[in-house]
Design an enzyme around this catalytic site. Structure first.
Site, PDB file in Angstrom:
ATOM      1  N   CYS A 193     -19.230  13.207 -22.904  1.00 26.50           N
ATOM      2  CA  CYS A 193     -18.244  12.732 -21.428  1.00 26.50           C
ATOM      3  C   CYS A 193     -17.901  11.277 -21.505  1.00 26.50           C
ATOM      4  CB  CYS A 193     -19.250  12.862 -20.335  1.00 26.50           C
ATOM      5  SG  CYS A 193     -20.673  11.933 -20.508  1.00 26.50           S
ATOM      6  N   HIS A 199       0.811  -1.171   0.053  1.00 29.88           N
ATOM      7  CA  HIS A 199       0.230   0.096  -0.142  1.00 29.88           C
ATOM      8  C   HIS A 199       0.975   1.246  -0.125  1.00 29.88           C
ATOM      9  CE1 HIS A 199      -4.120  -2.114   1.505  1.00 29.88           C
ATOM     10  NE2 HIS A 199      -4.102  -1.853  -0.011  1.00 29.88           N
ATOM     11  N   ASP A 223     -21.295   3.631 -22.654  1.00 28.27           N
ATOM     12  CA  ASP A 223     -22.356   2.646 -22.757  1.00 28.27           C
ATOM     13  C   ASP A 223     -23.041   2.747 -23.848  1.00 28.27           C
ATOM     14  OD1 ASP A 223     -22.333   1.440 -20.262  1.00 28.27           O
ATOM     15  OD2 ASP A 223     -23.012   3.108 -19.057  1.00 28.27           O
ATOM     16  N   GLU A 283     -26.990   7.811 -23.940  1.00 29.38           N
ATOM     17  CA  GLU A 283     -26.186   6.255 -23.623  1.00 29.38           C
ATOM     18  C   GLU A 283     -27.190   5.328 -24.088  1.00 29.38           C
ATOM     19  OE1 GLU A 283     -25.121   5.661 -19.681  1.00 29.38           O
ATOM     20  OE2 GLU A 283     -26.847   6.903 -19.041  1.00 29.38           O
TER      21      GLU A 283
END
Length: 657
Positions: free
Chosen positions: A617, A305, A570, A546
């Site tokens: 977008c 991490h 999409d 979309e």
């Protein structure tokens, strides 16, 4: 009840996907086990689950027993079959396409760096970059076992003391999670550590040891070491690195038991190189990361991490140095090469010159990109093209503004819902949206209303079992059916509109009636706020294009809304009937396919004819090779990951030159 499946979660059930899986399992009353290669573990223990080392493409069996066993099996199997399960909060921005770009972004490494550097110590190259800075030694004192033997009468009090210490650690971690200074990536890491602190495996081991008469500090140290050793034996580098996380959590619990605070990194000088034997992810995530020039650690590897945080913040890091860090801690100055894992103490002469030359070269490349930061790109006819950012949290604001974003073209509100154990209140949402509007004023910020379905479990929303949740009860469909969820969000957006240029976008629209129903709900919200004497503003309402249905009814939709934003990710999968998460049909998921480009042009034509703004977008908005086509179609707004913004501005400037 049992059901077997193939795990599709990206890279398997490592820390964060495992803790979200456990959270989902705990939402059911039934007992839940997960079985792999004949070994089983409770699905309600993150530690046990991670120790099972469930990897992507492994076959596992979910076994449930209880009143809601059928629902539990369906939900958990659905989670395991989703490649993005548990990863929504940590997705890195998509790397921008470089087609058509002549600006060179990755400098060529000088030949001298292909040779060994005299006097260099070797570690693990964990985060790329070069740095030279003053050494800042960070070696907190080791916590030693108290080794007290408890009387029978003292055991219950010690158990209470341990429980209170665990709670105190969780409270501190929750406080850290509430900070707006954390990135989404850091937040996910801290949430995973918090869950380890409260995990049954660690707790049960400590409780059992205390019950034998051992003090809490000694018991925690022993339990953490035992579990860390188990992680160390797993045949998986990522899970090996979780041993450090368990030890770090154990240390925090011990400090709480002893009433001590850990050594702080708040005083690290600007540009200093942090030298440590080890450092907990929680401590590093809370440190003033912008002041840290580099990190050198004795422990840790490329999957730890520490490395993940360093890479996310662009901090060069060399880990796994072993005992060599003690030698480096005595140095005045450190030079590190995060590409090759080399560290030099007190560099001089030609070595220092080479490092500084490399750092200067990287700085020049960054400066070249900055030339486009404040550019206002225009089409050849003078029309301004807004190049905005796609973001999902307030933590991403600085990166977007630093890149030169002309507002936000897509703010994904689902992360705000997913990061909490309960649905966010209206006040919490209003504060978030207002902060976003203020940060980018006077530029517009387009906030997408909750776009989520049964593929992403959220506390407070029960989704039905669906064969294909991507075509099911999600987005605007779910919101209109749940006004108890939708109205607080709309009220919060109206309140935030007082503070800036807020626009609101509806996802998954397929029918004009959905827009009209939303408008009616907005009017109800306005009336309520007015009656309560709560200040609110107006916002423009738009839709995300979309679905194929939205494309085909675009002329009708354009009469109802103020703008379109085309979501190519999409839209492409729905136009091509090809799941964008399925690698076997990846070749069909191509935005440049004539069918998809035709759908985009149909949408643009309808929007331009109606006189409304048409933007994009989806990821395609940042592709320099496609930007000329989108501008030709009439798009005047392109929204993308911050990493793509300056490239896009440069491409538009070239087209109008």
């Amino acid at each position: 009840m049992e059901r077997s499946t193939i795990v599709r979660v990206h890279e398997g059930l490592h820390a964060r996907p495992a803790t979200r899986f456990v959270k989902l399992a705990k939402s059911f009353e039934s007992e839940v086990e997960i079985i792999k290669d004949g070994k089983s573990a409770s699905a309600k223990s993150a530690v046990k689950l991670m120790l099972l080392a469930v990897k992507e493409n492994d076959e596992v069996t979910i076994r449930t027993k209880g009143a809601d066993e059928i629902e539990a099996v369906e939900a958990l199997v659905g989670y395991l079959e989703n490649p993005l399960a548990g990863l929504a909060e940590e997705q890195a921005p998509a790397q921008p396409d470089t087609a058509g770009v002549t600006l060179k972004l990755e400098p060529t490494k000088p030949a001298a760096f292909d040779e060994e550097i005299a006097g260099a110590l070797k570690g693990v190259a964990a985060s790329e970059g070069y740095a030279v800075g003053a050494a800042f030694a960070h070696f907190p004192p080791e916590i030693k076992p108290e080794r007290r033997t408890l009387s029978v009468g003292d055991i219950n009090a010690e158990l209470v003391r341990f429980a209170e210490a665990v709670e105190a650690v969780q409270v501190r971690m929750n406080a850290s999670l509430a900070s707006d200074t954390l990135s989404a990536n850091d937040r996910g890491i801290i949430a995973a550590l918090r869950d380890i602190a409260a995990d049954d495996e660690l707790r049960d081991e400590v409780v059992a040891t205390i019950n034998t008469g051992s003090d809490a500090v000694t018991s925690v140290i022993g339990a953490a070491s035992k579990i860390a050793a188990q992680f160390g034996q797993v045949d998986d580098p990522y899970l090996n690195a979780r041993a450090d996380d368990v030890q770090a959590v154990g240390r925090q619990i011990c400090l709480a038991l002893l009433g001590q605070a850990d050594v702080s990194l708040d005083d690290i000088p600007e540009g200093a190189i942090l030298i440590a034997e080890d450092i907990g992810a929680w401590d590093l995530a809370r440190a003033p990361l912008k002041r840290i020039g580099g990190i050198v650690c004795g422990h840790g590897g490329a999957t730890s991490h520490i490395a993940i945080i360093a890479r996310a913040h662009g901090i060069p890091a060399v880990l796994g140095m072993g005992a060599q860090v003690h030698e480096l801690a005595k140095a005045h100055e450190i030079a590190l090469d995060g590409h090759r894992g080399h560290v030099v103490a007190n560099p001089e002469g030609s070595v220092l010159d080479r490092f500084r030359a490399r750092i200067d070269e990287a700085a020049r490349e960054r400066e070249a990109l900055k030339a486009f930061r404040d550019t206002t790109p225009r089409r050849a006819d003078g029309t301004v093209i807004e190049v905005a950012a796609n973001i999902g949290s307030l933590e991403e604001i600085d990166a977007a503004r630093d890149a030169g974003a002309m507002g936000v073209g897509l703010f994904r509100t689902e992360l705000l819902f997913m990061r909490h154990m309960h649905l966010p209140s209206e006040d919490m949402q209003a504060e978030t949206y207002a902060a976003l509007a203020k940060a980018f004023a006077p530029y517009p910020v387009i906030v997408r209303t909750l776009d989520i379905g049964g593929d992403k479990p959220i506390s407070g929303i029960e989704f039905p079992d669906e064969e294909n949740p991507f075509l099911g009860w999600r987005g605007i469909r779910m919101c209109l059916d749940r006004p108890d969820i939708f109205k607080p969000q709309l009220r919060a957006l109206l309140r935030a509109a007082v503070h800036g240029n807020v626009k609101v976008m509806l996802p998954m629209v397929a029918d004009v009636a959905e827009v009209r129903a939303t408008r009616a709900l907005i009017e109800t919200c306005k009336a309520e706020l007015a009656a309560e004497s709560v200040a609110f503003g107006e916002f423009q309402l738009g839709v995300m294009i979309e679905t194929p249905a939205a494309v085909l009814i675009a002329p009708a939709l354009a009469k109802e809304v103020a703008f379109f934003s085309i979501g190519t990710n999409d839209l492409t999968q729905y136009i091509m009937a090809a799941d964008r998460l399925n690698p076997t049909v990846a070749k069909l998921n191509d935005v440049t396919n004539v069918a998809v480009m035709s759908a985009i042009e149909m949408t643009a034509r309808a929007g331009v004819a109606a006189g409304i703004m048409v933007g994009m977008c989806g990821e395609a908005a940042g592709r320099p090779d496609l930007i000329p086509e989108f501008l030709r179609m009439g798009l005047t707004e392109l929204s993308m990951s911050p990493a793509s913004i300056q490239r896009a501005k440069k491409r538009i400037a070239e087209l109008s030159a």
